[in-house]
Write an enzyme that holds these catalytic residues in place. Structure first.
Site, PDB file in Angstrom:
ATOM      1  N   CYS A 117       5.968   8.546   9.103  1.00  0.00           N
ATOM      2  CA  CYS A 117       6.140   7.514   8.081  1.00  0.00           C
ATOM      3  C   CYS A 117       7.590   7.472   7.587  1.00  0.00           C
ATOM      4  CB  CYS A 117       5.200   7.804   6.905  1.00  0.00           C
ATOM      5  SG  CYS A 117       5.350   6.603   5.570  1.00  0.00           S
ATOM      6  N   ASP A 126      -7.061  -7.454   0.020  1.00  0.00           N
ATOM      7  CA  ASP A 126      -6.473  -6.807  -1.160  1.00  0.00           C
ATOM      8  C   ASP A 126      -7.393  -5.663  -1.531  1.00  0.00           C
ATOM      9  OD1 ASP A 126      -8.577  -8.694  -2.491  1.00  0.00           O
ATOM     10  OD2 ASP A 126      -7.986  -7.268  -4.046  1.00  0.00           O
ATOM     11  N   CYS A 139       8.716   6.189   4.798  1.00  0.00           N
ATOM     12  CA  CYS A 139       8.819   5.918   3.355  1.00  0.00           C
ATOM     13  C   CYS A 139       9.627   7.011   2.650  1.00  0.00           C
ATOM     14  CB  CYS A 139       7.420   5.788   2.737  1.00  0.00           C
ATOM     15  SG  CYS A 139       6.748   7.339   2.150  1.00  0.00           S
ATOM     16  N   GLY A 187     -13.085 -14.419 -12.225  1.00  0.00           N
ATOM     17  CA  GLY A 187     -14.548 -14.301 -12.212  1.00  0.00           C
ATOM     18  C   GLY A 187     -15.025 -12.858 -12.098  1.00  0.00           C
ATOM     19  N   ASP A 207      -6.267 -14.109  -8.489  1.00  0.00           N
ATOM     20  CA  ASP A 207      -7.709 -14.285  -8.424  1.00  0.00           C
ATOM     21  C   ASP A 207      -8.148 -15.136  -9.610  1.00  0.00           C
ATOM     22  OD1 ASP A 207      -7.876 -12.735 -10.618  1.00  0.00           O
ATOM     23  OD2 ASP A 207      -8.932 -11.073  -9.674  1.00  0.00           O
ATOM     24  N   CYS A 238       8.001  10.532   2.433  1.00  0.00           N
ATOM     25  CA  CYS A 238       7.884  11.309   3.674  1.00  0.00           C
ATOM     26  C   CYS A 238       9.239  11.720   4.237  1.00  0.00           C
ATOM     27  CB  CYS A 238       7.094  10.513   4.716  1.00  0.00           C
ATOM     28  SG  CYS A 238       5.377  10.246   4.215  1.00  0.00           S
ATOM     29  N   HIS A 243       4.242   5.529  -0.678  1.00  0.00           N
ATOM     30  CA  HIS A 243       3.765   5.967   0.645  1.00  0.00           C
ATOM     31  C   HIS A 243       2.503   5.208   1.058  1.00  0.00           C
ATOM     32  CE1 HIS A 243       2.283   8.206   3.997  1.00  0.00           C
ATOM     33  NE2 HIS A 243       1.127   8.250   3.369  1.00  0.00           N
TER      34      HIS A 243
HETATM   35 ZN   LIG Z   1       5.230   7.977   3.724  1.00  0.00          ZN
END
Ligand SMILES: [Zn+2]
Length: 366
Positions: A303, A265, A305, A94, A91, A308, A334
């Protein structure tokens, strides 16, 4: 050759697209985790990549103050400095100057301010912001803008939007074209749709590689934000990426993708991961809550990840209550995986022409 952009499928106003940068391809709609100071907090670059992220967002304001853009350039740029081989968007600085710096003065030339770290005096002009982002080696550079806080008077919004337009032209001129690198202009204009349209037309006239919508999700509320997007997104060029800055909650992302936004974002998935808040397919979960203390279930059963697949809610609850670093690491991993999977699910729905059904099912699941 700037960054490449191709729309692969459309569903209503939504687009499933692909960006080509100097550091690889990005499938859009895409979410970009924050690597504000050159690190996604509580994550290694390898664990960020494992969530599916292929671009992160670095911050000009923070990096210019510490460790300094010239120092990072001496180490071969931000990609090498932070060991991140994929895309980086920076970015312009600013927004942080307006929200963090002390004793800032905005003038025609730029903004002068004192560092929030040590009080030292600095100046950020459109040309200097672009030069810093070049030193960092950003794949996507943002033009310096003036972000007005909400609410501001109509006169203040109009004059800061006009200054943003003049800075956009100077930013575009200062940008050095390189293959796989691009510069985006930022549409400001508060919640005034006519002013937003004027700003959009002015930026298109200058000609950018992509267009960002800034100054939203600053307290105006979701329905007002969507109304501004309804008016603005359709006025942006069809053949260029569209980036909604600083947004947002999962429901905001779904609503904005429906309105034709490609890139996002937000601090939410990473910050929430450090404060025991998890986003799941069944809504938000606060892992500090005592009801998880004896729960053997996974945080989110669908999930894939590490948090999980390897741990119970009871263990994650224990980590959060004990203030253990691993709790922040697992929940950040996660949350980023959840955001990446949400974007992937929307891309698949756009390809299948079923985004409206997806959005309805999403809303009833939360
Ligand atoms: Zn997860």
């Amino acid at each position: 050759m700037t960054i490449g952009f191709e729309v692969l499928a459309r569903d209503g106003a939504a687009r499933r697209a692909r960006l080509m940068t100097a550091h690889g391809a990005l499938d859009a709609p895409v979410f970009m985790p924050l690597a504000t100071t050159g690190t996604v907090k509580a994550m290694t670059p390898e664990s960020v990549a494992a969530t599916g992220a292929r671009i992160v967002l670095g911050n000009t304001y923070h990096l210019m103050l510490r460790p300094g853009a010239e120092r990072i350039a001496a180490f071969g740029g931000l990609h090498r400095f932070m060991n991140w081989p994929y895309g980086i968007l920076t970015d312009s600085g600013g927004f942080q100057v307006m929200s963090l710096a002390a004793r800032r003065t905005v003038g025609e030339a730029g903004v002068s301010f004192r560092s929030h770290l040590d009080g030292s005096l600095h100046e950020l002009t459109p040309e200097r912001s672009i030069a810093i982002q070049h030193l960092l080696g950003a794949d996507i550079t943002m033009a310096l803008d003036v972000c007005t806080l909400h609410p501001s008077s109509p006169e203040a919004v109009e004059s800061s939007t006009e200054l943003t337009m003049r800075w956009a032209e100077r930013s575009r001129r200062a940008f050095v074209e390189r293959p796989g690198h691009g510069v985006f202009g930022i549409v400001q204009g508060g919640v005034d749709c006519d002013l937003r349209l004027r700003a959009t037309a002015g930026l298109i006239e200058i000609g950018f590689d992509g267009y960002a919508v800034g100054g939203l999700a600053v307290g105006e509320g979701q329905s007002t934000m969507f109304a501004v997007l309804d008016a603005t997104a359709c006025a942006l060029p069809e053949d260029r990426p569209r980036y909604l800055m600083g947004v947002g909650k999962p429901a905001d992302l779904v609503g904005a993708v429906l309105r034709g936004i490609d890139m996002f974002d937000c601090v939410l998935p990473t910050r929430s991961g450090r404060t025991a808040q998890a986003f799941t397919r069944r809504g938000t979960v606060n892992l500090r809550n005592a009801r998880h203390a004896d729960d053997p279930a996974a945080l989110d059963q669908e999930c894939p990840c590490p948090a999980c697949t390897g741990y119970s809610r009871a263990y994650l609850h224990h980590l959060c209550r004990s203030g253990e670093i691993l709790g922040s690491m697992l929940l950040t991993a996660h949350n980023l995986r959840y955001y990446a999977d949400l974007m992937a699910a929307m891309r698949a729905a756009i390809e299948a022409g079923s985004l409206a059904d997806f959005a309805a099912a999403f809303e009833s699941s939360q």
